[in-house]
Design an enzyme around this catalytic site. Structure first.
Site, PDB file in Angstrom:
ATOM      1  N   SER A 146      31.191 101.832  79.503  1.00 25.55           N
ATOM      2  CA  SER A 146      31.215 100.598  79.380  1.00 25.55           C
ATOM      3  C   SER A 146      32.675 100.080  78.656  1.00 25.55           C
ATOM      4  O   SER A 146      32.498  99.328  77.846  1.00 25.55           O
ATOM      5  CB  SER A 146      29.869 100.256  79.315  1.00 25.55           C
ATOM      6  OG  SER A 146      29.066 100.233  80.045  1.00 25.55           O
ATOM      7  N   GLY A 349      11.904 100.849 109.806  1.00 29.97           N
ATOM      8  CA  GLY A 349      11.796 102.398 110.652  1.00 29.97           C
ATOM      9  C   GLY A 349      13.463 103.050 110.580  1.00 29.97           C
ATOM     10  O   GLY A 349      14.120 104.118 109.793  1.00 29.97           O
ATOM     11  N   GLU A 372      33.332 100.373  87.673  1.00 30.72           N
ATOM     12  CA  GLU A 372      34.304  99.314  87.443  1.00 30.72           C
ATOM     13  C   GLU A 372      34.196  97.844  86.808  1.00 30.72           C
ATOM     14  O   GLU A 372      34.067  96.562  86.584  1.00 30.72           O
ATOM     15  CB  GLU A 372      34.981  98.365  88.681  1.00 30.72           C
ATOM     16  CG  GLU A 372      35.736  98.735  89.618  1.00 30.72           C
ATOM     17  CD  GLU A 372      37.236  99.232  89.877  1.00 30.72           C
ATOM     18  OE1 GLU A 372      37.886  98.481  88.784  1.00 30.72           O
ATOM     19  OE2 GLU A 372      37.800  99.964  90.555  1.00 30.72           O
TER      20      GLU A 372
HETATM   21  P1  TGC Z   1      38.490  93.922  73.630  1.00 33.02           P
HETATM   22  O1  TGC Z   1      38.671  94.216  72.295  1.00 33.02           O
HETATM   23  O2  TGC Z   1      37.513  92.782  73.918  1.00 33.02           O
HETATM   24  O3  TGC Z   1      39.751  93.597  74.614  1.00 33.02           O
HETATM   25  C1  TGC Z   1      40.491  95.084  73.492  1.00 33.02           C
HETATM   26  C2  TGC Z   1      42.214  94.345  74.704  1.00 33.02           C
HETATM   27  O4  TGC Z   1      42.149  94.317  75.682  1.00 33.02           O
HETATM   28  C3  TGC Z   1      42.246  93.090  76.534  1.00 33.02           C
HETATM   29  N1  TGC Z   1      41.298  93.050  77.942  1.00 33.02           N
HETATM   30  C4  TGC Z   1      42.266  92.863  78.214  1.00 33.02           C
HETATM   31  N2  TGC Z   1      43.452  92.549  78.845  1.00 33.02           N
HETATM   32  C5  TGC Z   1      43.228  92.726  81.118  1.00 33.02           C
HETATM   33  N3  TGC Z   1      42.305  92.715  81.491  1.00 33.02           N
HETATM   34  C6  TGC Z   1      41.266  92.152  80.953  1.00 33.02           C
HETATM   35  N4  TGC Z   1      40.016  91.835  82.112  1.00 33.02           N
HETATM   36  C7  TGC Z   1      40.766  92.297  80.307  1.00 33.02           C
HETATM   37  N5  TGC Z   1      39.601  92.695  78.824  1.00 33.02           N
HETATM   38  C8  TGC Z   1      40.148  92.638  77.393  1.00 33.02           C
HETATM   39  C9  TGC Z   1      41.848  91.930  75.320  1.00 33.02           C
HETATM   40  O5  TGC Z   1      42.440  90.775  74.795  1.00 33.02           O
HETATM   41  C10 TGC Z   1      42.200  93.027  74.124  1.00 33.02           C
HETATM   42  O6  TGC Z   1      43.986  92.584  73.914  1.00 33.02           O
HETATM   43  P2  TGC Z   1      44.667  93.346  72.599  1.00 33.02           P
HETATM   44  O7  TGC Z   1      45.803  92.683  73.276  1.00 33.02           O
HETATM   45  O8  TGC Z   1      44.096  92.495  71.934  1.00 33.02           O
HETATM   46  O9  TGC Z   1      44.261  94.462  71.963  1.00 33.02           O
HETATM   47  O10 TGC Z   1      37.786  95.089  74.495  1.00 33.02           O
HETATM   48  P3  TGC Z   1      36.104  95.784  74.251  1.00 33.02           P
HETATM   49  O11 TGC Z   1      36.468  97.457  73.800  1.00 33.02           O
HETATM   50  O12 TGC Z   1      35.600  94.407  73.443  1.00 33.02           O
HETATM   51  O13 TGC Z   1      35.807  96.241  75.591  1.00 33.02           O
HETATM   52  C11 TGC Z   1      35.303  94.994  75.911  1.00 33.02           C
HETATM   53  C12 TGC Z   1      34.383  95.483  77.711  1.00 33.02           C
HETATM   54  C13 TGC Z   1      33.192  95.673  77.197  1.00 33.02           C
HETATM   55  C14 TGC Z   1      34.564  94.095  78.260  1.00 33.02           C
HETATM   56  C15 TGC Z   1      35.739  96.481  78.088  1.00 33.02           C
HETATM   57  O14 TGC Z   1      36.077  96.816  77.566  1.00 33.02           O
HETATM   58  C16 TGC Z   1      34.809  97.119  79.948  1.00 33.02           C
HETATM   59  O15 TGC Z   1      35.539  96.280  80.702  1.00 33.02           O
HETATM   60  N6  TGC Z   1      33.968  98.263  79.611  1.00 33.02           N
HETATM   61  C17 TGC Z   1      33.823  98.049  81.426  1.00 33.02           C
HETATM   62  C18 TGC Z   1      34.746  99.572  81.742  1.00 33.02           C
HETATM   63  C19 TGC Z   1      35.115  99.594  82.604  1.00 33.02           C
HETATM   64  O16 TGC Z   1      35.160  99.319  83.747  1.00 33.02           O
HETATM   65  N7  TGC Z   1      35.513 100.778  83.051  1.00 33.02           N
HETATM   66  C20 TGC Z   1      35.974 101.083  84.673  1.00 33.02           C
HETATM   67  C21 TGC Z   1      36.636 102.355  84.459  1.00 33.02           C
HETATM   68  S1  TGC Z   1      37.064 102.459  86.007  1.00 33.02           S
HETATM   69  C22 TGC Z   1      36.371 102.428  86.743  1.00 33.02           C
HETATM   70  O17 TGC Z   1      35.254 102.812  87.574  1.00 33.02           O
HETATM   71  C23 TGC Z   1      36.719 103.012  89.001  1.00 33.02           C
HETATM   72  S2  TGC Z   1      36.281 103.163  90.515  1.00 33.02           S
HETATM   73  C24 TGC Z   1      37.097 102.458  91.582  1.00 33.02           C
HETATM   74  C25 TGC Z   1      36.476 103.207  92.624  1.00 33.02           C
HETATM   75  O18 TGC Z   1      36.039 104.770  93.559  1.00 33.02           O
HETATM   76  O19 TGC Z   1      37.038 101.761  93.011  1.00 33.02           O
HETATM   77  P1  FAD Z   2      27.210 103.644  80.293  1.00 32.38           P
HETATM   78  O1  FAD Z   2      28.044 103.141  79.737  1.00 32.38           O
HETATM   79  O2  FAD Z   2      26.302 104.503  79.831  1.00 32.38           O
HETATM   80  O3  FAD Z   2      26.166 102.492  80.812  1.00 32.38           O
HETATM   81  C1  FAD Z   2      24.715 102.748  80.817  1.00 32.38           C
HETATM   82  C2  FAD Z   2      23.523 101.085  80.438  1.00 32.38           C
HETATM   83  O4  FAD Z   2      23.729 100.165  80.137  1.00 32.38           O
HETATM   84  C3  FAD Z   2      24.511 100.598  81.596  1.00 32.38           C
HETATM   85  O5  FAD Z   2      23.127  99.860  82.907  1.00 32.38           O
HETATM   86  C4  FAD Z   2      24.992  99.600  80.924  1.00 32.38           C
HETATM   87  O6  FAD Z   2      24.577  98.171  81.695  1.00 32.38           O
HETATM   88  C5  FAD Z   2      24.089  99.794  79.891  1.00 32.38           C
HETATM   89  N1  FAD Z   2      24.923  99.146  78.722  1.00 32.38           N
HETATM   90  C6  FAD Z   2      26.457  99.140  78.364  1.00 32.38           C
HETATM   91  N2  FAD Z   2      27.066  98.691  77.189  1.00 32.38           N
HETATM   92  C7  FAD Z   2      25.921  98.100  76.842  1.00 32.38           C
HETATM   93  C8  FAD Z   2      25.499  96.762  76.425  1.00 32.38           C
HETATM   94  N3  FAD Z   2      26.885  96.459  75.588  1.00 32.38           N
HETATM   95  N4  FAD Z   2      24.941  95.521  76.340  1.00 32.38           N
HETATM   96  C9  FAD Z   2      23.956  96.206  77.322  1.00 32.38           C
HETATM   97  N5  FAD Z   2      23.743  96.909  78.217  1.00 32.38           N
HETATM   98  C10 FAD Z   2      24.741  97.834  78.230  1.00 32.38           C
HETATM   99  N6  FAD Z   2      35.859 106.089  86.883  1.00 32.38           N
HETATM  100  C11 FAD Z   2      37.107 105.822  85.450  1.00 32.38           C
HETATM  101  O7  FAD Z   2      37.541 105.736  84.985  1.00 32.38           O
HETATM  102  N7  FAD Z   2      37.772 106.280  87.163  1.00 32.38           N
HETATM  103  C12 FAD Z   2      37.327 105.764  88.203  1.00 32.38           C
HETATM  104  O8  FAD Z   2      37.612 106.435  89.411  1.00 32.38           O
HETATM  105  C13 FAD Z   2      35.385 105.606  88.822  1.00 32.38           C
HETATM  106  N8  FAD Z   2      35.255 105.681  89.369  1.00 32.38           N
HETATM  107  C14 FAD Z   2      34.090 105.992  89.619  1.00 32.38           C
HETATM  108  C15 FAD Z   2      33.146 106.698  91.016  1.00 32.38           C
HETATM  109  C16 FAD Z   2      31.630 106.923  91.316  1.00 32.38           C
HETATM  110  C17 FAD Z   2      31.207 106.980  92.014  1.00 32.38           C
HETATM  111  C18 FAD Z   2      30.999 106.214  89.869  1.00 32.38           C
HETATM  112  C19 FAD Z   2      29.241 106.059  89.954  1.00 32.38           C
HETATM  113  C20 FAD Z   2      31.952 105.492  88.823  1.00 32.38           C
HETATM  114  C21 FAD Z   2      33.121 105.703  88.675  1.00 32.38           C
HETATM  115  N9  FAD Z   2      33.977 105.375  87.353  1.00 32.38           N
HETATM  116  C22 FAD Z   2      35.042 106.052  87.623  1.00 32.38           C
HETATM  117  C23 FAD Z   2      33.007 105.163  86.139  1.00 32.38           C
HETATM  118  C24 FAD Z   2      32.862 103.736  85.758  1.00 32.38           C
HETATM  119  O9  FAD Z   2      33.165 103.609  85.912  1.00 32.38           O
HETATM  120  C25 FAD Z   2      31.130 103.893  84.852  1.00 32.38           C
HETATM  121  O10 FAD Z   2      29.929 104.419  85.486  1.00 32.38           O
HETATM  122  C26 FAD Z   2      30.805 102.801  84.263  1.00 32.38           C
HETATM  123  O11 FAD Z   2      32.017 102.573  84.090  1.00 32.38           O
HETATM  124  C27 FAD Z   2      29.695 102.373  83.802  1.00 32.38           C
HETATM  125  O12 FAD Z   2      29.413 103.897  82.259  1.00 32.38           O
HETATM  126  P2  FAD Z   2      28.895 104.850  82.167  1.00 32.38           P
HETATM  127  O13 FAD Z   2      28.104 105.360  83.399  1.00 32.38           O
HETATM  128  O14 FAD Z   2      28.849 105.689  81.056  1.00 32.38           O
HETATM  129  O15 FAD Z   2      27.073 103.955  81.621  1.00 32.38           O
END
Ligand code: TGC
Ligand code: FAD
Length: 393
Positions: A146, A349, A372
């Site tokens: 995250s 079932g 995501e």
């Molecule tokens: P923070 O300080 O809020 O922001 C850092 C910089 O990023 C900018 N920003 C964004 N820009 C574009 N789009 C967004 N949605 C943005 N959100 C923030 C922000 O303005 C700042 O820019 P700058 O110029 O000031 O530096 O960042 P933070 O470190 O506090 O984190 C914020 C948080 C927690 C919301 C973010 O990191 C987050 O969204 N965490 C979740 C991680 C996540 O979604 N991981 C996904 C991995 S990929 C994946 O799961 C693929 S699955 C694919 C599939 O199989 O379909």
């Molecule tokens: P953690 O970040 O460890 O979170 C654990 C728990 O703590 C969660 O319930 C979360 O909501 C909670 N938590 C964390 N921070 C906070 C907070 N500040 N406040 C309150 N609660 C909080 N990633 C990629 O980069 N590329 C990919 O293609 C990709 N594909 C994926 C495919 C699959 C099948 C899966 C399961 C995941 C994939 N991911 C990918 C990773 C995915 O984006 C992460 O699993 C997700 O972002 C959560 O990270 P984590 O699993 O480390 O959970």
């Protein structure tokens, strides 16, 4: 044995009237493809925990790889409504297949298109659009999910090239991807995007096994041990976390549409079953408790459909905010997972078997609600947007 897919999409508020003829044609062709190519085989692949690689060619042909990327780079040049519709129809079939399309279009083609050089765009995008090359996206690390800004994967300038070290985890498509978009910190601690290619010395992609969710999608790691990355493989036009997060906006938008597709399939299956299954001398759909479930499902689906339709309109106008996209992703997945659970119960079932798609959707959605950005993270994004207070840290 291959089953006939009887899916009929619910459209309670006549939203079709808001779509153009082109959108309806695109939807019909993707729906047709899913019925012919995905539905007959997906259960077997999910049971075997194997990605149906033979579907890649068809996905490319229906325009699922980079629908909004301009035609000059091999994309389909479509609008965001079309993109959403395509993701919805594919996820109606299976979230894992939609994942592959999301990753290729939103997380691999989009960053090259938005942040890449002209050379990179011409070199990679047409081949990615046609499926000749497949990609994956490495942001998450074992200790940074995250909170991606804490990543430790890093690049060091070695004069002729960069040297990449670190590891990414949970990466969709990594076991078969030809290229990976990797996010790593440079020596100043700035997050940079780069293109790693399969075959580079020190780069491996071990597969992750034993998943109960997204079983028909290949997931793995990306491991970098002193990998030499040519300087021309760095994405020149972005640095900082906004690079990967900008890509996530695209993919989360697709999931907002896609998860509703899974919900619609569960609802459609449960509705049909409720008319056919007789207990106590009447179809179970005649009992109030079952009607309550169906009425609540179609209400939530309809609200979700309206929300993503409006989001598409805003996105086409360049006005959709990241927080609006977060709200829609969270809402659609929550609707879908609740509907899958209720629909499964309605089938008794039979609901736990692979004869029906519901349990597979339900298990898939456990990943969709986590990747995501988790459900909690999207709630906090909305909370921060409306209050101005950051509750993450
Ligand atoms: P923070 O300080 O809020 O922001 C850092 C910089 O990023 C900018 N920003 C964004 N820009 C574009 N789009 C967004 N949605 C943005 N959100 C923030 C922000 O303005 C700042 O820019 P700058 O110029 O000031 O530096 O960042 P933070 O470190 O506090 O984190 C914020 C948080 C927690 C919301 C973010 O990191 C987050 O969204 N965490 C979740 C991680 C996540 O979604 N991981 C996904 C991995 S990929 C994946 O799961 C693929 S699955 C694919 C599939 O199989 O379909
Ligand atoms: P953690 O970040 O460890 O979170 C654990 C728990 O703590 C969660 O319930 C979360 O909501 C909670 N938590 C964390 N921070 C906070 C907070 N500040 N406040 C309150 N609660 C909080 N990633 C990629 O980069 N590329 C990919 O293609 C990709 N594909 C994926 C495919 C699959 C099948 C899966 C399961 C995941 C994939 N991911 C990918 C990773 C995915 O984006 C992460 O699993 C997700 O972002 C959560 O990270 P984590 O699993 O480390 O959970």
């Amino acid at each position: 044995m291959a089953k006939t897919d009887l899916y009929e999409a619910p459209d309670y508020y006549l939203l079709d009237e808001l779509l153009s003829e082109e959108h309806k044609l695109i939807r019909a062709s993707v729906r047709d493809w899913v019925k012919k190519e995905v539905s007959p085989v997906i259960e077997d692949y999910a049971q075997k925990a194997e990605f149906p690689k033979h579907l890649l060619k068809g996905l490319a042909e229906i325009g699922a790889f980079g629908p909004t990327i301009p035609v000059e780079y091999g994309g389909a040049g479509l609008d965001y409504m079309a993109y959403g519709i395509i993701m919805q129809e594919i996820e109606r079939g299976d979230s894992g297949i939609r994942s592959t399309a999301s990753v290729q279009g939103s997380l691999v083609m989009y960053p090259i298109f938005a942040y890449g050089s002209e050379e990179q765009k011409h070199k990679y995008l047409p081949k990615l659009a046609s499926g000749e090359l497949m990609g994956c996206f490495g942001l998450t690390e074992p200790d940074h999910g995250s909170n991606p800004s804490g990543m430790v994967t890093n690049i060091k300038d070695a004069g002729e090239h960069y040297v990449l070290n670190g590891a990414k985890m949970w990466i969709s498509n990594s076991p078969f991807a030809d290229i990976a978009i990797v996010w790593a910190k440079d020596e100043e601690g700035k997050i940079r995007g780069l293109i790693a290619e399969r075959g580079m010395e020190g780069f491996t992609t071990p597969e992750t096994h034993n998943k109960w969710s997204l079983r028909a999608s290949a997931t793995g790691e990306l491991v970098f041990d002193n990998v030499k990355i040519p300087k021309e493989n760095i994405l020149p036009n972005v640095s900082g976390l906004k690079g990967p997060l900008g890509c996530l906006n695209q993919a989360r938008y697709g999931i907002a549409w896609g998860a509703l597709g899974a919900a619609m399939d569960c609802y459609d299956t449960a509705l049909r079953y409720s008319k056919e299954r007789v207990q106590f001398g009447r179809p179970i759909g005649g009992f109030q408790l079952q009607q309550k479930k169906l009425a609540e499902m179609i209400t939530e689906i309809t609200k979700g459909q309206l929300l993503v339709w409006r989001l598409a309109t805003l996105k086409n106008e360049g006005r959709a905010t990241a927080a609006q996209i977060s709200m829609a992703k969270r809402n659609s997945v929550e609707i879908a997972i609740n509907i899958a659970r209720e629909a499964r119960q309605m089938l008794g079932g039979m609901g736990i078997t692979g004869e029906y798609p519901i349990m597979r959707h339900m298990m898939n959605l456990e990943s969709v609600i986590t990747y995501e950005g988790t459900h909690d993270i999207h709630l906090l994004i909305t909370g921060m947007d409306v209050t101005g207070e950051n509750a993450f840290k």
